[in-house]
Design an enzyme around this catalytic site. Sequence first.
Site, mmCIF file in Angstrom:
data_model
loop_
_atom_site.group_PDB
_atom_site.id
_atom_site.type_symbol
_atom_site.label_atom_id
_atom_site.label_comp_id
_atom_site.label_asym_id
_atom_site.label_seq_id
_atom_site.Cartn_x
_atom_site.Cartn_y
_atom_site.Cartn_z
ATOM 1 N N ASN A 151 0.809 -1.223 0.000
ATOM 2 C CA ASN A 151 0.000 0.000 0.000
ATOM 3 C C ASN A 151 0.844 1.276 0.000
ATOM 4 O O ASN A 151 0.411 2.312 -0.472
ATOM 5 C CB ASN A 151 -0.950 0.006 1.195
ATOM 6 C CG ASN A 151 -0.280 -0.404 2.481
ATOM 7 O OD1 ASN A 151 0.234 -1.513 2.593
ATOM 8 N ND2 ASN A 151 -0.259 0.486 3.461
ATOM 9 N N CYS A 329 -3.449 4.692 8.092
ATOM 10 C CA CYS A 329 -3.640 4.282 9.480
ATOM 11 C C CYS A 329 -2.509 4.775 10.369
ATOM 12 O O CYS A 329 -2.670 4.936 11.556
ATOM 13 C CB CYS A 329 -3.718 2.766 9.573
ATOM 14 S SG CYS A 329 -4.761 2.058 8.331
HETATM 15 N N1 PLP Z 1 -4.480 -4.009 3.408
HETATM 16 C C1 PLP Z 1 -3.955 -3.036 2.660
HETATM 17 C C2 PLP Z 1 -2.836 -3.364 1.725
HETATM 18 C C3 PLP Z 1 -4.439 -1.736 2.732
HETATM 19 O O1 PLP Z 1 -3.912 -0.783 1.991
HETATM 20 C C4 PLP Z 1 -5.492 -1.456 3.646
HETATM 21 C C5 PLP Z 1 -5.982 -0.088 3.816
HETATM 22 O O2 PLP Z 1 -5.263 0.877 3.599
HETATM 23 C C6 PLP Z 1 -6.018 -2.515 4.397
HETATM 24 C C7 PLP Z 1 -5.493 -3.782 4.262
HETATM 25 C C8 PLP Z 1 -7.140 -2.307 5.357
HETATM 26 O O3 PLP Z 1 -8.289 -1.892 4.667
HETATM 27 P P1 PLP Z 1 -9.571 -1.426 5.481
HETATM 28 O O4 PLP Z 1 -9.141 -0.234 6.285
HETATM 29 O O5 PLP Z 1 -10.568 -1.091 4.454
HETATM 30 O O6 PLP Z 1 -9.971 -2.526 6.353
#
Ligand code: PLP
Length: 411
Positions: A151, A329
């Site tokens: 991400n 996050c």
């Molecule tokens: N995994 C990845 C690679 C992400 O980029 C994200 C969110 O940024 C998540 C998991 C978690 O997604 P969510 O906040 O929609 O649960």
Amino acid sequence: MRTIYLDNNATTAVAPEVRAAMEPYFDGEFFNPSSAYDRASSAAQAIKRARAAVAGFLGGVDPSEILFTSCATESLNTALYGAVRANPARRHVITTAVEHPAVYEVCKDLARSGLEVTFLPVDRAGRLDLRAFIQALRPDTLLAAIMHANNETGVIFPVEELARIAKETDPAVLFLTDATQTAGKLPLALRGAMRHVDLLAFSGHKLHAPKGVGALFVRRGTPIRPFMIGGHQEGGRRAGTENVPYIVGLARAVELAQEDHDAVEVRIRRLRDRLEAGLLERIPCVEVNGQGAARIPNTCNISVHFIEGEGMLYQLNAQGICASSGSACTSGSLEPSHVLRAMGVPFTAVHGSVRLSLSRYNTDEDVDRALEVFPQVVANLRRLSPYWDTAHDRPRPESEAMMRESVAEKP
Ligand code: PLP
């Protein structure tokens, strides 16, 4: 002032087509899909169609292999804790040092509760070493959780190959992939190249569905225990009344992603490449994190040496440009990104990193504006930096030496 949204890895705008598809299920068709009367059958039918659409999107898997959840985090938690609870005899998990916290923190939690977890390292470009993965597999390995694309940097991991290797080594090893950043961007051929993947998770809001809906693919026969216990929804595998409008929205979003995928991908990649090349050309002492690795087409993560990412974000924000200094996050804290640290990015460069991520709604005008504003923001901040020689537009000689020495600690 026009907002230029370059933070699509954090979340995306809901597509008008998605919103239109959801609309009836808030109002006329608001019924509980489990209710027995005729009027509720349209809600049940809508979920059935949505499940078929998501199954098609994942390469034609069986609709019964799709669970609707509230987000990728829930899907990933369900897969990880569910697999551990269903397989108490196996006590080893493999993951990477660069997973999203939805996997990384769960794995740390599993380690605290007594499982052994191997966090595979990555190289300076963010790539995994296949040999390290093979060496990590053990007779008691329960599961490998390896993300499809990162991400923060957009670096793609060869999950098709990793899953194949895992299964050839031991067919009982489960393979989970977090496809949150690749759903809608890369093919997810769970009957083809990804046929060795047992579990795959993604979230609707990264591909123009609303926040609050996600999916988990569970290949038939995969032993996992339910995480949410209560009613019989989702075949007893995820209790709780279904979020009908959002599930319908997710299905419309995956259809949309497939309708014009190739043309959109070419356009986004061209915009990203122009943005990246333009920044490298206009700003001295900048590097692209993930350079040299295969990357998803929308993400650009750059380190601007000798200034703070937070300062850049603040000034970009003042000019209407939305970007991020790491995953959404973690941006609430000043903790340096665990992903860039694992890549061995020098400490100062981690602090000066910014992520720009595009979507189908970005335009050439957005890139023009970013290329106009970003270099000005950097020049302004460097003017205030004790490490920068403003007269020559380069680092002071003593700062360069300092930069070379400040190598990141490994997590
Ligand atoms: N995994 C990845 C690679 C992400 O980029 C994200 C969110 O940024 C998540 C998991 C978690 O997604 P969510 O906040 O929609 O649960």
